[in-house]
Design an enzyme around this catalytic site. Structure first.
Site, mmCIF file in Angstrom:
data_model
loop_
_atom_site.group_PDB
_atom_site.id
_atom_site.type_symbol
_atom_site.label_atom_id
_atom_site.label_comp_id
_atom_site.label_asym_id
_atom_site.label_seq_id
_atom_site.Cartn_x
_atom_site.Cartn_y
_atom_site.Cartn_z
ATOM 1 N N ASP A 12 1.427 3.827 4.162
ATOM 2 C CA ASP A 12 1.812 3.657 5.569
ATOM 3 C C ASP A 12 1.253 2.346 6.097
ATOM 4 O OD1 ASP A 12 2.673 4.770 8.303
ATOM 5 O OD2 ASP A 12 0.556 4.303 8.630
ATOM 6 N N ASP A 111 8.166 1.227 7.653
ATOM 7 C CA ASP A 111 6.714 1.090 7.544
ATOM 8 C C ASP A 111 6.068 2.141 6.629
ATOM 9 O OD1 ASP A 111 7.111 3.295 9.122
ATOM 10 O OD2 ASP A 111 5.787 2.662 10.753
ATOM 11 N N GLU A 112 6.872 2.786 5.774
ATOM 12 C CA GLU A 112 6.303 3.809 4.902
ATOM 13 C C GLU A 112 7.095 3.886 3.594
ATOM 14 O OE1 GLU A 112 4.621 7.242 6.935
ATOM 15 O OE2 GLU A 112 5.644 8.524 5.493
#
Length: 417
Positions: A12, A111-112
């Site tokens: 993350d 974002d992950e």
């Protein structure tokens, strides 16, 4: 049931939008007070991200509003820069490719990501070594801080990330099958567990299930009787067991296609609200078609303005035949809107298609002989928009003062580029 033991990293990018905006301006994300908003010229604009200090000192987080941010010289307020965020996300992905093959990387969101690293542990060291190397390289090369959950399957790595790694000093933690009773079973409320939303949590609470451990020890046959395949999955997930392939949805019953939109202004005219509902139905149906899926359950959510003291409703209807046709979805949404709308000022709209199947099943209906033609028309319209841009083919309502699609077609990810 045999356990599948792999080495999966769930990575993350912490406060991603805010961190990227800081880095672009030569600021340190860890020492800067910065908030990213949808549009700095609208006081009601939503905060999309904020730096850790912004959250800690001013309590400004994702979902806050621009007018809630104090006017202070140490605070930076910036517009979203989606094109730049996407570029940064791609740079991060390039680092992932140094350590894993393409088929072992699943970018879950901007974002992950999930990475399977057991095939390369003999080359780069064990999973902890690889996690630390990736974390170090992302920080040194891009200035971004990450948290990493390590698990023996996708589910455990994601749960480890959210419930453990993000809270540790190093930002890295590991969960194994053996650690589930100690780490996972005490978790409460249930919505803290990935895959359990507030409505499902309320249902489970009424069954006397308050902690994940309660879920793990509830009779499986009763779960399956009440929830079907979802009950089976929830039961085994409470034991940390997940047989999903990398990149597959962890809970199959969660597959849905939807769009939630906070409107640019308050809508007081009922007919104008219907215009926006149609636009959103168009987009949701397109997303469903792009995955070659169709759904039986259509849901509509309406959020009222703060001037009407907030609130709203979220209702769903399951139809006999699965669909991904815009006007079918719109017809159901209109029915729900007419039944549950109380006349208050509208500020947000959410439309969703769930209970999905392969779109080939919509061809089997003999009730509506025009159904296949309308389905093909939808795919044709999608292709035109793909080639010539989203604004190349719009419905008439998009050119009224109520329409939002024309404005949003100029945005990236729903925000300014």
């Amino acid at each position: 049931m045999d356990f599948i033991r792999e080495s999966i990293l769930c990575i993350d990018l912490k406060s991603f939008y805010a961190s990227c905006s800081c880095i672009k301006r030569g600021l340190d994300p860890l020492t800067t007070y910065l908030a990213v908003v949808g549009a700095t010229d609208r006081q009601g604009s939503v905060v999309l991200a904020s730096t850790p200090l912004m959250k800690k000192k001013y309590r400004i987080k994702t979902g806050s509003r621009l007018f809630e941010i104090p006017k202070h010289k140490e605070i930076h307020i910036v517009n979203a820069e989606m094109k730049y965020y996407l570029e940064m996300s791609m740079e991060v992905t390039k680092i992932f490719h140094r350590y894993a093959a393409r088929e072992d990387i699943h970018v879950y969101s901007i974002d992950e990501a999930f990475i399977r690293v057991n095939p390369v542990e003999r080359i780069f060291g064990d999973k902890w070594s690889i996690a630390r190397r990736i974390k170090k390289e992302i920080f040194e090369e891009l200035g971004l801080t990450v948290a990493i959950g390590i698990g023996e399957n996708m589910l455990l790595s994601k749960l480890c990330l959210d419930l453990d790694a993000k809270k540790t000093t190093e930002g890295i933690a590991e969960w194994t099958y053996e650690s589930v009773p100690q780490k996972l079973w005490p978790v409460t409320p249930l919505s803290e567990m990935w895959g359990i939303g507030s409505r499902l949590q309320n249902t489970l609470n009424r069954m006397g299930i308050v902690k994940v451990g309660d879920l793990a020890h509830y009779p499986l046959e009763l779960f399956e009787k009440k929830f079907g395949i979802m009950g089976n999955q929830l039961y085994y997930h409470a034991h940390g067991i997940d047989h999903s392939d990398l990149g597959a949805p962890i809970i199959l019953g969660q597959i849905s296609f939807g769009k939630s939109q906070i409107l640019l202004r308050d809508y007081t005219d009922k007919e104008e609200v219907k215009h926006v509902i149609l636009e959103i139905c168009e987009e949701v149906a397109r997303r469903t078609r792009s995955a070659h899926k169709a759904g039986r359950t259509i849901s509509l959510g309406i959020g009222y303005s703060k001037d009407s003291f907030g609130g709203g409703f979220h209702r769903a209807k399951t139809i006999d035949q699965p669909t991904n046709i815009t006007m079918d979805v719109y017809k159901v949404c209109l029915e729900l809107f007419e039944k549950f709308y109380n006349g208050d000022v509208v500020r947000s709209i959410d439309v969703r298609i769930s209970n999905v199947v392969d779109d080939s099943e919509i061809q089997l209906s003999l009730v509506d002989l025009d159904n296949p033609k309308r389905n093909r028309l939808g795919y044709t319209m999608d292709e035109i928009r793909r080639k010539h841009g989203p604004a190349s083919l719009l419905r008439a309502v998009s050119f009224t003062k109520a329409g939002t699609a024309l404005h949003r077609s100029k945005l990236i990810g729903g925000h300014k580029g």
